[in-house]
Design an enzyme around this catalytic site. Structure first.
Site, mmCIF file in Angstrom:
data_model
loop_
_atom_site.group_PDB
_atom_site.id
_atom_site.type_symbol
_atom_site.label_atom_id
_atom_site.label_comp_id
_atom_site.label_asym_id
_atom_site.label_seq_id
_atom_site.Cartn_x
_atom_site.Cartn_y
_atom_site.Cartn_z
ATOM 1 N N ASP A 7 37.402 31.777 41.630
ATOM 2 C CA ASP A 7 37.043 32.691 40.550
ATOM 3 C C ASP A 7 37.720 32.176 39.276
ATOM 4 O OD1 ASP A 7 36.162 35.195 39.295
ATOM 5 O OD2 ASP A 7 38.283 35.755 39.380
ATOM 6 N N ASP A 9 38.343 34.186 35.784
ATOM 7 C CA ASP A 9 39.198 35.059 34.984
ATOM 8 C C ASP A 9 40.281 35.716 35.831
ATOM 9 O OD1 ASP A 9 37.595 34.526 32.725
ATOM 10 O OD2 ASP A 9 36.132 35.992 33.429
ATOM 11 N N ASP A 178 41.162 37.238 42.167
ATOM 12 C CA ASP A 178 42.114 38.295 41.826
ATOM 13 C C ASP A 178 41.537 39.694 41.990
ATOM 14 O OD1 ASP A 178 41.407 39.593 38.781
ATOM 15 O OD2 ASP A 178 40.373 37.766 39.369
#
Length: 223
Positions: A7, A9, A178
């Protein structure tokens, strides 16, 4: 083939690409404070797990409507150098290198639109980028999306389509994220890693026995 999926961001990057892009445009007088407020509201929806990805894309892409992608590439490079490069997490870059040393294919997979996400992919020298695709007509942004947004269950669908197109047997998947929004792909992966996870993902990671990696990068001061 082993795929190492990251991922973008708050995983590879200390911050959110779309937020940083909006602030970059604002600093140059290309959007007003109302654009920043709308973007902040959408980010809150993302954190809460209720984001409408099409509505979010219209806000992000709004300043680009009617503009030719080719004419914006120099500005994107400037954005990458000023806003993205200082926020790339050193631990993340080391992990990318760890996978490359083992012959794994590195892929960035993100809900961020391709135009914005490409700034990070170029800096990280990652050629495989699965992102939400903005619609272009004759190279000009329309403000809408095309195809399946690379978000939640859409990430799994986009990954499956990528593997089919590339002839990859995705029997060995590592995925780093995250966000609880990425639970569909984390559950699909063979090796899932929770990176500086939000509270929901941390709980899920503890329940499933997924490694929790706390990666942080000091954020440079605002100029």
């Amino acid at each position: 083939m082993t795929l190492a999926l990251f991922d973008l961001d708050h995983t590879l990057l200390e911050g959110d690409s779309d937020q940083l892009w909006a602030e970059f445009l604002f600093s140059r007088g290309l959007v007003g404070s109302d654009h920043l407020r709308n973007k902040d509201a959408l980010f809150a929806d993302y954190l809460a797990g209720r984001l409408d990805i099409h509505a979010a894309a219209r806000v992000v892409l709004g300043p680009l409507v009617g503009k030719r992608e080719q004419d914006l590439l120099a500005m994107r490079r400037e954005f990458g150098a000023q806003c993205i490069a200082p926020r790339l997490r050193s631990q993340a870059m080391a992990r990318i290198d760890w996978h490359r040393e083992r012959g794994h294919r590195v892929v960035i997979i993100t809900a961020t639109t391709r135009f914005v996400a490409a700034a990070s992919a170029e800096l990280l020298d990652v050629g495989d980028l699965l992102a939400t695709e903005p619609e272009l007509r004759d190279g000009i942004f329309t403000g809408e999306l095309t195809g399946i947004p690379c978000f939640r269950e859409g990430k799994v669908q986009r990954l499956q389509a990528f593997c089919a197109a590339e002839g990859i047997d995705s029997s060995d998947l590592h995925f780093y994220s995250d966000s609880h929004n990425d639970l569909p792909l984390l559950q699909h992966a063979h090796f899932a890693y929770a990176v500086t996870p939000d509270a929901i993902l941390r709980e899920q990671a503890e329940h499933n026995g997924w490694p929790i990696l706390d990666w942080f990068q000091p954020v440079p001061p605002r100029r």
